[in-house]
Design an enzyme around this catalytic site. Structure first.
Site, PDB file in Angstrom:
ATOM      1  N   PRO A   1      29.108 -22.113  18.816  1.00  8.32           N
ATOM      2  CA  PRO A   1      30.216 -23.066  18.974  1.00  8.32           C
ATOM      3  C   PRO A   1      31.448 -22.614  18.192  1.00  8.32           C
ATOM      4  CG  PRO A   1      28.437 -24.005  17.624  1.00  8.32           C
ATOM      5  CD  PRO A   1      27.949 -22.692  18.139  1.00  8.32           C
TER       6      PRO A   1
ATOM      7  N   ARG B   1      32.482 -14.656  16.352  1.00  9.35           N
ATOM      8  CA  ARG B   1      33.691 -13.817  16.383  1.00  9.35           C
ATOM      9  C   ARG B   1      33.516 -12.549  17.213  1.00  9.35           C
ATOM     10  NH1 ARG B   1      34.093 -14.121  10.036  1.00  9.35           N
ATOM     11  NH2 ARG B   1      31.857 -14.190  10.463  1.00  9.35           N
TER      12      ARG B   1
ATOM     13  N   ARG C   1      21.968 -27.896  14.459  1.00  6.33           N
ATOM     14  CA  ARG C   1      22.505 -26.824  13.608  1.00  6.33           C
ATOM     15  C   ARG C   1      22.528 -27.310  12.171  1.00  6.33           C
ATOM     16  NH1 ARG C   1      27.635 -22.617  13.950  1.00  6.33           N
ATOM     17  NH2 ARG C   1      26.077 -21.362  15.005  1.00  6.33           N
TER      18      ARG C   1
ATOM     19  N   CYS D   1      35.405 -24.027  17.548  1.00  6.78           N
ATOM     20  CA  CYS D   1      36.539 -24.935  17.720  1.00  6.78           C
ATOM     21  C   CYS D   1      37.783 -24.155  18.115  1.00  6.78           C
ATOM     22  CB  CYS D   1      36.832 -25.660  16.409  1.00  6.78           C
ATOM     23  SG  CYS D   1      35.719 -27.012  16.079  1.00  6.78           S
TER      24      CYS D   1
ATOM     25  N   TYR E   1      30.112 -31.006   7.506  1.00  2.00           N
ATOM     26  CA  TYR E   1      30.579 -32.147   8.286  1.00  2.00           C
ATOM     27  C   TYR E   1      29.651 -33.345   8.017  1.00  2.00           C
ATOM     28  CZ  TYR E   1      33.843 -28.786  10.002  1.00  2.00           C
ATOM     29  OH  TYR E   1      34.843 -27.849  10.037  1.00  2.00           O
TER      30      TYR E   1
ATOM     31  N   ALA F   1      32.376 -27.806  18.487  1.00  2.00           N
ATOM     32  CA  ALA F   1      32.056 -29.124  17.956  1.00  2.00           C
ATOM     33  C   ALA F   1      32.865 -30.162  18.737  1.00  2.00           C
ATOM     34  CB  ALA F   1      32.414 -29.191  16.476  1.00  2.00           C
TER      35      ALA F   1
ATOM     36  N   LEU G   1      27.644 -12.859  11.275  1.00  2.00           N
ATOM     37  CA  LEU G   1      27.826 -11.411  11.176  1.00  2.00           C
ATOM     38  C   LEU G   1      26.702 -10.628  11.838  1.00  2.00           C
ATOM     39  CD1 LEU G   1      29.615 -10.738   7.774  1.00  2.00           C
ATOM     40  CD2 LEU G   1      30.519 -10.621  10.096  1.00  2.00           C
TER      41      LEU G   1
ATOM     42  N   GLN H   1      27.856 -28.975  21.559  1.00  4.94           N
ATOM     43  CA  GLN H   1      27.605 -29.342  20.167  1.00  4.94           C
ATOM     44  C   GLN H   1      28.276 -30.686  19.900  1.00  4.94           C
ATOM     45  OE1 GLN H   1      29.539 -27.394  16.719  1.00  4.94           O
ATOM     46  NE2 GLN H   1      27.481 -26.974  15.944  1.00  4.94           N
TER      47      GLN H   1
HETATM   48  C1  LIG Z   1      37.177 -19.873  15.581  1.00  2.00           C
HETATM   49  C2  LIG Z   1      35.875 -20.405  15.063  1.00  2.00           C
HETATM   50  C3  LIG Z   1      35.539 -21.734  15.288  1.00  2.00           C
HETATM   51  C4  LIG Z   1      34.302 -22.238  14.868  1.00  2.00           C
HETATM   52  N1  LIG Z   1      33.942 -23.511  15.203  1.00  2.00           N
HETATM   53  C5  LIG Z   1      32.672 -23.930  14.968  1.00  2.00           C
HETATM   54  C6  LIG Z   1      32.199 -25.153  15.510  1.00  2.00           C
HETATM   55  O1  LIG Z   1      32.884 -25.843  16.271  1.00  2.00           O
HETATM   56  N2  LIG Z   1      30.946 -25.536  15.200  1.00  2.00           N
HETATM   57  C7  LIG Z   1      30.130 -24.774  14.408  1.00  2.00           C
HETATM   58  O2  LIG Z   1      28.992 -25.156  14.152  1.00  2.00           O
HETATM   59  N3  LIG Z   1      30.552 -23.590  13.921  1.00  2.00           N
HETATM   60  C8  LIG Z   1      31.776 -23.150  14.204  1.00  2.00           C
HETATM   61  N4  LIG Z   1      32.170 -21.902  13.785  1.00  2.00           N
HETATM   62  C9  LIG Z   1      31.187 -21.032  13.117  1.00  2.00           C
HETATM   63  C10 LIG Z   1      30.510 -20.112  14.120  1.00  2.00           C
HETATM   64  O3  LIG Z   1      29.764 -20.848  15.087  1.00  2.00           O
HETATM   65  C11 LIG Z   1      29.579 -19.104  13.421  1.00  2.00           C
HETATM   66  O4  LIG Z   1      28.529 -19.825  12.822  1.00  2.00           O
HETATM   67  C12 LIG Z   1      30.303 -18.287  12.361  1.00  2.00           C
HETATM   68  O5  LIG Z   1      31.548 -17.829  12.839  1.00  2.00           O
HETATM   69  C13 LIG Z   1      29.478 -17.061  11.941  1.00  2.00           C
HETATM   70  O6  LIG Z   1      29.178 -16.250  13.077  1.00  2.00           O
HETATM   71  P1  LIG Z   1      29.996 -14.889  13.392  1.00  2.00           P
HETATM   72  O7  LIG Z   1      29.865 -13.994  12.192  1.00  2.00           O
HETATM   73  O8  LIG Z   1      29.286 -14.333  14.611  1.00  2.00           O
HETATM   74  O9  LIG Z   1      31.414 -15.231  13.658  1.00  2.00           O
HETATM   75  C14 LIG Z   1      33.406 -21.401  14.169  1.00  2.00           C
HETATM   76  C15 LIG Z   1      33.775 -20.085  13.901  1.00  2.00           C
HETATM   77  C16 LIG Z   1      34.978 -19.569  14.364  1.00  2.00           C
HETATM   78  C17 LIG Z   1      35.304 -18.114  14.106  1.00  2.00           C
END
Ligand SMILES: Cc1cc2nc3c(=O)[nH]c(=O)nc-3n(C[C@H](O)[C@H](O)[C@H](O)COP(=O)(O)O)c2cc1C
Length: 367
Positions: free
Chosen positions: A23, A335, A234, A25, A186, A62, A312, A104
């Site tokens: 997810p 990402r 989550r 945002c 949250y 979210a 990551l 979510q």
């Molecule tokens: C732009 C952005 C928005 C995010 N929004 C949410 C969200 O809405 N809900 C959530 O649980 N995590 C959110 N996250 C966290 C990601 O779901 C993820 O757990 C976190 O970026 C680590 O993973 P990654 O290293 O693959 O980016 C967000 C992350 C990013 C980069």
């Protein structure tokens, strides 16, 4: 034979592979007018392009269960019919590409009523046109955010009902997975953690009190969410403060408490735990490739509920190893999928695996 590209069935939903879109945002919904909280063209492109890219599950950002549950005024929400219908259109398209569509459901609690991160992510005061009064378990602020009002027992009952109503709307929109957001500081995480929950009533105090709101939300959602569809939660596996304190009595949320919580949720119809960390207290997090995987592994190996790992995970072999070694049942990418919506297709090629959903015929000449 790739573990990452082996389908996974939970209840009656089969995920075509185990690379899932986390997810994210977008802070891009209308803040005013009839379309408040409703997904539009940007969200459609954001979600559908990752389905075309081959992710086995597309999880929406979210999505707030009530207006007060939004992080920012531009968050998505699913508390009215306009939003539900707008989601339904996008869900149809995600499914047409062979991915599973999940949403979510979230309430931001004391971290609500803020500006988008690229505008500063700071509190919007309640008396400004786009701001509102925030609630939390206790009147304790997160960093320099506004101090929330401590939720009454009636507020809590309403929030539980809002999650259930949102799940009913999600079903109408065609989603096949609901994920309850109990991570990242949250509202639900605020209740779980003794760092933010100083209540002395039935929703605070000991472990049983602090997890009560989540158990009630899970039960309320499960009561309206069909038996044949999976329910995810989550969690933040740790607040990164008292990891050395054994048992359930640390002063913050720890991986021991996560394991105890998850084992209990197994009896409440939760089908998978999406294991992230942090977000509830401001502290240093030892970020490195796969840094949250050990927390997923604890859930996967010490409870009966499957876990998904996130954080990551960027390399095909890394993702393959996490799943094939049994550290987690699936991986979520955030990402990396922003950088490359086609990551699942590239990973399959690098691993010499066959990927379902197959590439769209229009793009077949490129793959
Ligand atoms: C732009 C952005 C928005 C995010 N929004 C949410 C969200 O809405 N809900 C959530 O649980 N995590 C959110 N996250 C966290 C990601 O779901 C993820 O757990 C976190 O970026 C680590 O993973 P990654 O290293 O693959 O980016 C967000 C992350 C990013 C980069």
């Amino acid at each position: 034979m790739s573990a990452l590209f082996t389908p996974l069935t939970l209840r009656e939903v089969t995920f075509p592979n185990r690379v899932w879109m986390a997810p994210m945002c977008q802070y891009s919904a209308d803040s005013e007018g009839d379309g408040v909280g409703a997904p539009h063209d940007w969200h459609r492109t954001h979600l559908v392009s990752r389905a075309i890219g081959g992710a086995g599950l597309i999880l929406t950002e979210a999505s707030a269960v009530s207006p007060e549950g939004r992080i920012s005024p531009a968050d998505l929400g699913i508390w009215n019919d306009t939003q539900t219908e707008a989601f339904a259109d996008i869900v149809r398209e995600i499914k047409s590409h062979g991915s599973v569509a999940g949403i979510q459901l979230a309430h931001a609690g004391r971290k609500a009523s803020t500006t988008a991160p690229w505008v500063g992510g700071t509190s919007i005061p309640a008396d400004e046109p786009l701001g509102w009064e925030t609630v939390g378990p206790s009147a304790i602020a997160f960093g320099d955010h506004a101090t929330p009002r401590a939720a009454t027992v009636e507020d809590i009952a309403a929030i539980v009902r809002d999650f259930a109503a949102a799940a009913q709307r999600a079903l109408r929109a065609g989603f096949e997975v609901v994920e309850i957001h109990a991570a990242h500081g949250y509202l639900v995480h605020q209740f779980l953690s003794p760092a933010s929950n100083h209540r002395t009533d039935q929703y605070g105090g000991d472990f049983t009190g602090r997890i009560r709101i989540l158990v009630e939300i899970v039960d309320a959602v499960r009561a309206v969410w069909p038996e044949e569809l999976p329910l995810f939660v989550r969690v933040s596996g740790t607040d990164w403060l008292d990891e050395d304190t054994a048992g359930l009595e640390a002063d913050s949320w720890t991986s021991d408490q996560t394991v105890a919580l998850v084992q209990l949720l197994a009896d409440h119809g939760v089908d998978l735990i999406d294991v992230s960390t942090g977000g509830n207290v401001q502290t240093r997090i030892p970020v490195e490739p796969g840094y949250q995987v050990p927390f997923a592994k604890r859930v996967q190996s010490e409870t009966t509920v499957p876990a998904a790992a996130v954080g990551l995970i960027t390399e095909p072999k890394q993702a393959e190893d996490i799943v094939s070694s049994g550290e987690a049942e699936a991986v979520l990418l955030a990402r990396e999928l922003l950088r490359d919506p086609y990551w699942p297709r590239r990973a399959a090629r690098e691993l010499g695996a066959e990927i379902t959903p197959p590439v769209a015929p229009q793009y077949a000449r490129a793959f």
